[in-house]
Design a protein around this motif. Structure first.
Motif, PDB file in Angstrom:
ATOM      1  N   ILE A 164      35.547  14.676   3.745  1.00  0.00           N
ATOM      2  CA  ILE A 164      35.283  16.108   3.507  1.00  0.00           C
ATOM      3  C   ILE A 164      36.247  16.921   4.369  1.00  0.00           C
ATOM      4  N   TRP A 185      22.464   6.987   0.599  1.00  0.00           N
ATOM      5  CA  TRP A 185      23.223   7.067   1.845  1.00  0.00           C
ATOM      6  C   TRP A 185      22.276   6.689   2.961  1.00  0.00           C
ATOM      7  N   HIS A 245      30.430  16.021  14.225  1.00  0.00           N
ATOM      8  CA  HIS A 245      30.982  17.272  13.681  1.00  0.00           C
ATOM      9  C   HIS A 245      31.567  18.095  14.828  1.00  0.00           C
ATOM     10  N   ASP A 257      27.971  31.958  15.127  1.00  0.00           N
ATOM     11  CA  ASP A 257      29.384  31.672  14.877  1.00  0.00           C
ATOM     12  C   ASP A 257      30.175  31.864  16.165  1.00  0.00           C
ATOM     13  N   ILE A 293      31.487  22.314  27.113  1.00  0.00           N
ATOM     14  CA  ILE A 293      30.973  22.352  25.739  1.00  0.00           C
ATOM     15  C   ILE A 293      31.181  20.990  25.074  1.00  0.00           C
ATOM     16  N   ALA A 349      24.843  24.195  12.504  1.00  0.00           N
ATOM     17  CA  ALA A 349      24.143  24.487  11.246  1.00  0.00           C
ATOM     18  C   ALA A 349      22.613  24.447  11.301  1.00  0.00           C
ATOM     19  N   GLN A 380      38.862  20.020   5.459  1.00  0.00           N
ATOM     20  CA  GLN A 380      38.953  21.466   5.261  1.00  0.00           C
ATOM     21  C   GLN A 380      40.389  21.876   5.515  1.00  0.00           C
ATOM     22  N   TYR A 436      32.719  25.936  -0.828  1.00  0.00           N
ATOM     23  CA  TYR A 436      32.381  24.997  -1.911  1.00  0.00           C
ATOM     24  C   TYR A 436      32.682  25.535  -3.299  1.00  0.00           C
ATOM     25  N   LEU A 467      33.301  26.059   5.274  1.00  0.00           N
ATOM     26  CA  LEU A 467      33.857  25.237   4.206  1.00  0.00           C
ATOM     27  C   LEU A 467      33.456  25.883   2.876  1.00  0.00           C
ATOM     28  N   LEU A 505      26.004  23.515  23.801  1.00  0.00           N
ATOM     29  CA  LEU A 505      25.628  22.327  23.032  1.00  0.00           C
ATOM     30  C   LEU A 505      25.762  22.633  21.544  1.00  0.00           C
ATOM     31  N   MET A 559      39.068  25.680   4.497  1.00  0.00           N
ATOM     32  CA  MET A 559      38.240  26.518   5.352  1.00  0.00           C
ATOM     33  C   MET A 559      38.464  27.969   4.966  1.00  0.00           C
ATOM     34  N   GLN A 593      32.543  23.445  16.972  1.00  0.00           N
ATOM     35  CA  GLN A 593      32.513  23.591  18.429  1.00  0.00           C
ATOM     36  C   GLN A 593      33.908  23.698  19.023  1.00  0.00           C
TER      37      GLN A 593
HETATM   38  C1  B1M Z   1      27.585  26.051  22.186  1.00  0.00           C
HETATM   39  O1  B1M Z   1      27.437  27.162  21.389  1.00  0.00           O
HETATM   40  C2  B1M Z   1      27.728  27.085  20.103  1.00  0.00           C
HETATM   41  C3  B1M Z   1      27.715  28.286  19.417  1.00  0.00           C
HETATM   42  C4  B1M Z   1      28.018  28.332  18.088  1.00  0.00           C
HETATM   43  C5  B1M Z   1      28.328  27.153  17.443  1.00  0.00           C
HETATM   44  C6  B1M Z   1      28.322  25.931  18.115  1.00  0.00           C
HETATM   45  C7  B1M Z   1      28.020  25.884  19.467  1.00  0.00           C
HETATM   46  N1  B1M Z   1      28.637  24.964  17.251  1.00  0.00           N
HETATM   47  C8  B1M Z   1      28.839  25.545  16.068  1.00  0.00           C
HETATM   48  N2  B1M Z   1      28.668  26.872  16.164  1.00  0.00           N
HETATM   49  C9  B1M Z   1      28.848  27.929  15.193  1.00  0.00           C
HETATM   50  O2  B1M Z   1      30.154  28.428  15.359  1.00  0.00           O
HETATM   51  C10 B1M Z   1      31.051  27.682  14.521  1.00  0.00           C
HETATM   52  C11 B1M Z   1      32.227  28.513  14.163  1.00  0.00           C
HETATM   53  O3  B1M Z   1      31.888  29.722  13.515  1.00  0.00           O
HETATM   54  C12 B1M Z   1      30.207  27.221  13.369  1.00  0.00           C
HETATM   55  O4  B1M Z   1      30.388  25.821  13.322  1.00  0.00           O
HETATM   56  P1  B1M Z   1      30.192  24.973  11.976  1.00  0.00           P
HETATM   57  O5  B1M Z   1      30.416  23.578  12.348  1.00  0.00           O
HETATM   58  O6  B1M Z   1      28.919  25.350  11.378  1.00  0.00           O
HETATM   59  O7  B1M Z   1      31.394  25.521  11.073  1.00  0.00           O
HETATM   60  C13 B1M Z   1      32.647  24.894  10.969  1.00  0.00           C
HETATM   61  C14 B1M Z   1      33.702  25.846  11.480  1.00  0.00           C
HETATM   62  C15 B1M Z   1      32.863  24.554   9.486  1.00  0.00           C
HETATM   63  N3  B1M Z   1      31.864  23.591   9.041  1.00  0.00           N
HETATM   64  C16 B1M Z   1      31.990  22.278   9.215  1.00  0.00           C
HETATM   65  O8  B1M Z   1      33.005  21.788   9.700  1.00  0.00           O
HETATM   66  C17 B1M Z   1      30.876  21.401   8.706  1.00  0.00           C
HETATM   67  C18 B1M Z   1      30.911  21.325   7.194  1.00  0.00           C
HETATM   68  C19 B1M Z   1      30.063  20.237   6.565  1.00  0.00           C
HETATM   69  C20 B1M Z   1      30.300  20.139   5.076  1.00  0.00           C
HETATM   70  C21 B1M Z   1      30.235  18.809   7.109  1.00  0.00           C
HETATM   71  C22 B1M Z   1      31.432  18.097   7.372  1.00  0.00           C
HETATM   72  C23 B1M Z   1      32.793  18.743   7.238  1.00  0.00           C
HETATM   73  C24 B1M Z   1      31.420  16.745   7.786  1.00  0.00           C
HETATM   74  N4  B1M Z   1      30.331  15.926   7.831  1.00  0.00           N
HETATM   75 CO1  B1M Z   1      28.519  16.507   7.748  1.00  0.00          CO
HETATM   76  N5  B1M Z   1      29.018  18.257   7.253  1.00  0.00           N
HETATM   77  C25 B1M Z   1      28.018  19.156   7.097  1.00  0.00           C
HETATM   78  C26 B1M Z   1      28.553  20.509   6.917  1.00  0.00           C
HETATM   79  C27 B1M Z   1      27.889  21.522   6.020  1.00  0.00           C
HETATM   80  C28 B1M Z   1      27.934  22.879   6.669  1.00  0.00           C
HETATM   81  N6  B1M Z   1      28.166  23.896   5.902  1.00  0.00           N
HETATM   82  O9  B1M Z   1      27.729  22.999   7.862  1.00  0.00           O
HETATM   83  C29 B1M Z   1      26.644  18.730   7.424  1.00  0.00           C
HETATM   84  C30 B1M Z   1      26.338  19.364   8.754  1.00  0.00           C
HETATM   85  N7  B1M Z   1      26.740  17.266   7.529  1.00  0.00           N
HETATM   86  C31 B1M Z   1      25.635  16.624   7.176  1.00  0.00           C
HETATM   87  C32 B1M Z   1      25.457  15.200   7.225  1.00  0.00           C
HETATM   88  C33 B1M Z   1      24.104  14.695   6.878  1.00  0.00           C
HETATM   89  C34 B1M Z   1      26.483  14.318   7.575  1.00  0.00           C
HETATM   90  N8  B1M Z   1      27.756  14.704   7.917  1.00  0.00           N
HETATM   91  C35 B1M Z   1      28.492  13.640   8.300  1.00  0.00           C
HETATM   92  C36 B1M Z   1      29.874  13.583   8.385  1.00  0.00           C
HETATM   93  C37 B1M Z   1      30.718  14.641   8.108  1.00  0.00           C
HETATM   94  C38 B1M Z   1      32.223  14.519   8.035  1.00  0.00           C
HETATM   95  C39 B1M Z   1      32.792  13.494   8.995  1.00  0.00           C
HETATM   96  C40 B1M Z   1      32.634  14.141   6.636  1.00  0.00           C
HETATM   97  C41 B1M Z   1      32.662  16.006   8.270  1.00  0.00           C
HETATM   98  C42 B1M Z   1      32.831  16.368   9.756  1.00  0.00           C
HETATM   99  C43 B1M Z   1      34.275  16.396  10.232  1.00  0.00           C
HETATM  100  C44 B1M Z   1      34.401  16.932  11.619  1.00  0.00           C
HETATM  101  N9  B1M Z   1      35.437  16.526  12.290  1.00  0.00           N
HETATM  102  O10 B1M Z   1      33.636  17.723  12.116  1.00  0.00           O
HETATM  103  C45 B1M Z   1      27.620  12.444   8.510  1.00  0.00           C
HETATM  104  C46 B1M Z   1      27.149  12.340   9.962  1.00  0.00           C
HETATM  105  C47 B1M Z   1      28.246  12.054  10.934  1.00  0.00           C
HETATM  106  C48 B1M Z   1      27.761  12.198  12.349  1.00  0.00           C
HETATM  107  N10 B1M Z   1      27.123  11.180  12.889  1.00  0.00           N
HETATM  108  O11 B1M Z   1      27.913  13.241  12.942  1.00  0.00           O
HETATM  109  C49 B1M Z   1      26.444  12.793   7.568  1.00  0.00           C
HETATM  110  C50 B1M Z   1      25.178  12.117   8.000  1.00  0.00           C
HETATM  111  C51 B1M Z   1      26.902  12.259   6.216  1.00  0.00           C
HETATM  112  C52 B1M Z   1      26.048  12.521   5.068  1.00  0.00           C
HETATM  113  N11 B1M Z   1      26.148  13.672   4.433  1.00  0.00           N
HETATM  114  O12 B1M Z   1      25.352  11.653   4.716  1.00  0.00           O
HETATM  115  C53 B1M Z   1      24.596  17.609   6.731  1.00  0.00           C
HETATM  116  C54 B1M Z   1      23.514  17.832   7.760  1.00  0.00           C
HETATM  117  C55 B1M Z   1      22.158  17.878   7.131  1.00  0.00           C
HETATM  118  C56 B1M Z   1      21.056  17.802   8.067  1.00  0.00           C
HETATM  119  N12 B1M Z   1      19.920  17.552   7.550  1.00  0.00           N
HETATM  120  O13 B1M Z   1      21.140  17.953   9.241  1.00  0.00           O
HETATM  121  C57 B1M Z   1      25.473  18.863   6.373  1.00  0.00           C
HETATM  122  C58 B1M Z   1      24.690  20.162   6.441  1.00  0.00           C
HETATM  123  C59 B1M Z   1      26.136  18.675   5.010  1.00  0.00           C
HETATM  124  C60 B1M Z   1      25.277  18.129   3.943  1.00  0.00           C
HETATM  125  N13 B1M Z   1      24.577  18.939   3.226  1.00  0.00           N
HETATM  126  O14 B1M Z   1      25.269  16.949   3.755  1.00  0.00           O
HETATM  127  C61 B1M Z   1      28.798  27.658  13.743  1.00  0.00           C
HETATM  128  O15 B1M Z   1      27.803  26.731  13.378  1.00  0.00           O
END
Ligand code: B1M
Lengths: 481, 211
Positions: A240, A175, B101, B197, B93, B179, A242, A296, A294, B145, A287, B105
């Motif tokens: 991916i 990738w 992603h 979260d 925000i 994350a 949810q 798994y 998410l 952010l 979700m 947010q």
């Molecule tokens: C301002 O204050 C705040 C306070 C709290 C805040 C906040 C701000 N923002 C978030 N929070 C917090 O509160 C929220 C609610 O409780 C939480 O938000 P989250 O976003 O964590 O939680 C959501 C409710 C559910 N979680 C999610 O929606 C994210 C789930 C995972 C699987 C994920 C998804 C779904 C996606 N992805 Co992506 N994706 C992953 C994710 C793995 C993971 N477990 O995080 C992650 C983040 N992605 C990753 C990657 C690399 C990528 N993704 C990509 C693309 C995508 C999809 C498009 C397929 C999709 C996103 C769809 C979308 N509309 O958002 C690519 C990049 C795109 C880009 N340029 O942004 C791509 C590069 C593709 C790839 N794997 O090669 C990884 C990052 C790794 C790293 N080293 O950084 C990753 C950990 C998964 C993995 N293992 O591959 C808290 O974090």
């Protein structure tokens, strides 16, 4: 479709289907309706132009797809491709009900098998994971597992490729977050294969990109899809979602939505280069509505994946499955349960390239131990899907009659002839008598797995790369300082 | 039951089609916008938030209640402003540059709205300049952010720097999440806090505006 020839003995293997043929057709036609009526947001003028020329109606960045075009593309896409190792040997037949497990991409953390602690993902982790996979017969292709944090993280995929080719000869899924990275990976891959034509003839590499649910195709992902299609590099272009957040909460609704997303990849790839291999599937997730994560390890995911494999088999397009992963943070009972369930579901539903063995904690953390455990689970699953060979010899009527009532089989040549290939032999599962088990240290599955991880890392050797390939890789790496 | 109680129930019951009408009726009956906010909407969201914390309500129930409250706030906000009542906090925000992603947010944005903040969601791939522009435009006192990838989180310090350059750093609190980031990273880049979260993001925002 079954392609059994006439006048040959057909061996039925174990498979299951979640959807009936009518249900498959209903979902198919609903996806076509979504594509034709609401359409998809396409963030690439180049792709919009290709689509418009092919008969899509384009309005701003929204493209709507005529059903005929989508069905043309489904039929045009190859039903399988052959994925070779890096020496151009031992091809995997990616299609039909053949299932091959490999890793996943870009995890943030590693569960260190020595300390049991979670830490940042390092280059040595990709190297170790590739070497472990190289030694495990049922991990049949390799992906980088994590985002390497001890190099400039913007170029981690280049280092990932470097670490992989030096530590395994197995096929790779690659990738990149950029077009430049994709091109440079292709350049390095050609050097490893021994030239552009060799890579085309016997590809060892599949590219990975993702649309965004619901119904969005982002620019970089599309540009990568065009480049890999141009080069006949098999491409996974899968979402991916949810359920309940970026897809409907009903399982059938999620299937309709993600099928539409997958079919866009099929159309774009086939318009760009008819016949180039494209792979459909995804992480068809839900979700968790308490923690907003998410999930798994969810059974809903296994069900939807299996159902989507039914749809892909109907289309005869190779698939990208998800399994061998867990939401657990440690390699515990939950990890084993979730990995076992998903590996069996993937195998029974005939998912082709199944990614995410080694994935933990909602796609956040990786583990070498999980890879070793999944290898054993996959061995069991493979035994199950092989089914029971029923023929004159295997039914053994002669020997049953000969032994007769009250006899025994241990001393019979028939037993000697068959026991090795008919009976499953555990590698990690414990079947010791209790006393022996105690004498040998009362080891748990976890202990045995760690021993195996360490044993492989200490003993498994990989042939060095050809000098010519090494040179090209060094050159590319030096451009990414 | 009084109208205000009906309105409170409608928020709890996630009836966003009912809340504007009930709000209008309550105004017509002579309730002040402030009374409607304090006696119906805030207690409703407090109740819902508490149930969510206890695991008795799930994410969709939480955000649909927030939506019902938002529908009521649409009517009240201009009236509150007229009578010189400031919103509890104004939040801008977005996900940082390069990050697509947005599920997390968006959830954080909805929960903040539900907790009474005025929220401007600038969506995915928001550049540092766009953040600064939005802060000025909406007179925000909190900027959130979000980053999900290690390669995009590095834009967070850049945004903070640009906010400093614009002379706005004293005016806005910066909160981060997603994350790959954690409290250490928040300290390192001198943000005002990290939340793991959506629920903790609301708590953090509340704490920061109380000073
Ligand atoms: C301002 O204050 C705040 C306070 C709290 C805040 C906040 C701000 N923002 C978030 N929070 C917090 O509160 C929220 C609610 O409780 C939480 O938000 P989250 O976003 O964590 O939680 C959501 C409710 C559910 N979680 C999610 O929606 C994210 C789930 C995972 C699987 C994920 C998804 C779904 C996606 N992805 Co992506 N994706 C992953 C994710 C793995 C993971 N477990 O995080 C992650 C983040 N992605 C990753 C990657 C690399 C990528 N993704 C990509 C693309 C995508 C999809 C498009 C397929 C999709 C996103 C769809 C979308 N509309 O958002 C690519 C990049 C795109 C880009 N340029 O942004 C791509 C590069 C593709 C790839 N794997 O090669 C990884 C990052 C790794 C790293 N080293 O950084 C990753 C950990 C998964 C993995 N293992 O591959 C808290 O974090």
């Amino acid at each position: 479709m079954r392609t059994d020839r006439a006048n040959t003995a057909v061996q039925s293997t174990l498979r299951f289907k979640i959807l009936s043929e009518d249900q498959i057709k209903q979902i198919h036609s609903s996806s076509l309706e979504v594509l034709a009526s609401v359409g998809v947001f396409i963030d690439s003028s180049e792709v919009l132009e290709i689509l418009e020329n092919a008969g899509c109606s384009v309005n701003g960045k929204i493209a709507k797809f005529p059903a005929g075009l989508v069905e043309w593309a489904i039929n045009r896409a190859p039903s399988r491709f052959f994925l070779y190792d890096q020496k151009g040997e031992n091809p995997l037949n990616v299609g039909g009900y053949n299932t091959y497990f490999g890793m996943g991409p870009t995890l943030l953390y590693m569960l260190d098998h020595k300390t049991g602690e979670r830490r940042k993902f390092l280059k040595k982790d990709t190297a170790n994971a590739a070497r472990i996979a190289d030694a495990l017969p049922n991990i049949e292709w390799v992906m980088g597992l994590g985002t390497i944090s001890d190099v400039n993280s913007e170029h981690s995929e280049i280092h990932e490729f470097d670490a992989m080719v030096r530590n395994t000869n197995k096929p790779l899924v690659v990738w990149s977050e950029s077009v430049r990275g994709t091109k440079d990976i292709i350049k390095m891959a050609r050097a490893v294969a021994g030239g552009k034509d060799k890579l085309r003839e016997k590809p060892f590499m599949v590219s990975y990109s993702e649309p965004i649910s619901p119904l969005v195709q982002n620019k970089v992902a599309l540009e990568k899809l065009l480049i890999t299609s141009d080069n006949n590099i098999p491409t996974i272009h899968t979402p991916i979602p949810q359920g309940g957040a970026s897809a409907p909460a009903t399982l059938a609704g999620e299937l309709v939505s993600i099928n539409a997303e997958n079919l866009v990849g099929v159309v774009v790839s086939q318009l760009r280069n008819p016949g180039t291999p494209i792979v459909i599937g995804g992480v068809i997730g839900t979700m968790d509505m308490i923690e907003a994560q998410l999930a798994y390890g969810a059974p809903e995911m296994q069900m939807m994946l299996a159902a989507y494999m039914d749809i892909a088999h109907y289309y005869e397009i190779p698939t990208w499955g998800t399994g061998g992963c867990t939401d657990s943070k440690i390699v515990d009972q939950q990890a084993a349960m979730e990995a076992a369930q998903s590996v069996l579901y993937s195998s029974l539903s005939g998912a082709n390239l199944v990614h995410d063995p080694g994935y933990m904690a909602s796609g956040m953390q990786g583990s070498l131990e999980m890879l070793v455990m999944v290898n054993e689970i996959a061995r069991m699953a493979k035994f199950v899907t092989n089914g029971i060979n029923v023929n004159k010899d295997s039914m053994a009527i002669d020997i049953i009659n000969k032994v007769g009532p009250g006899g025994e089989y241990l001393t019979k040549k028939h037993t000697l002839k068959h026991f090795r290939d008919q009976l499953w032999e555990p590698e990690l599962m414990d079947r010791l008598p209790r006393d022996k088990w105690k004498e040998s240290g009362s080891k748990t599955m976890g202990d045995r797995i760690i021993e195996k991880v360490e044993h492989i890392l200490e003993t498994h050797k990989i042939e060095p790369l050809p000098k010519s390939a090494e040179k090209v890789i060094e050159e590319v790496l030096s451009e990414y300082k | 039951m009084s109208l205000l109680e009906d309105l409170k129930d409608a928020v709890i019951e996630m009836e966003d089609e009912k809340t504007p009408e009930l709000t209008q009726k309550a105004l017509d009956e002579g309730n002040t916008p402030e009374a409607i906010l304090k006696k119906a909407l805030v207690p409703a969201m407090d109740f819902v938030g508490d149930q969510f914390e206890k695991g008795k309500r799930y994410v969709p129930e939480m955000v649909l209640s927030a939506q019902a409250m938002k529908a009521a706030m649409k009517l009240l906000r201009p009236l509150l402003a007229e009578s010189g009542i400031e919103p509890k906090g104004i939040v801008v925000i977005g996900t940082v540059e390069g990050d697509l992603h947005d599920i997390g947010q968006n959830l954080v944005a909805m929960m903040l709205e539900g907790a009474g903040f005025e929220v401007y969601n600038s969506g995915t791939e928001t550049t540092a300049d766009e953040f600064v522009k939005a802060i000025k435009e909406h007179n925000a006192n909190i900027v959130g952010l979000s980053a999900l990838i290690t390669t995009t989180m590095t834009h967070m310090p850049e945004v903070i720097e640009r906010i400093e350059d614009a002379g706005l750093r004293d005016k806005v609190k910066v909160i981060i999440g997603g994350a790959p980031v954690d409290q250490d990273y928040s300290d390192e880049i001198k943000a005002d806090g990290y939340a793991s979260d959506a629920g903790s993001a609301v708590k953090l925002a509340n704490k920061l505006i109380e000073g």
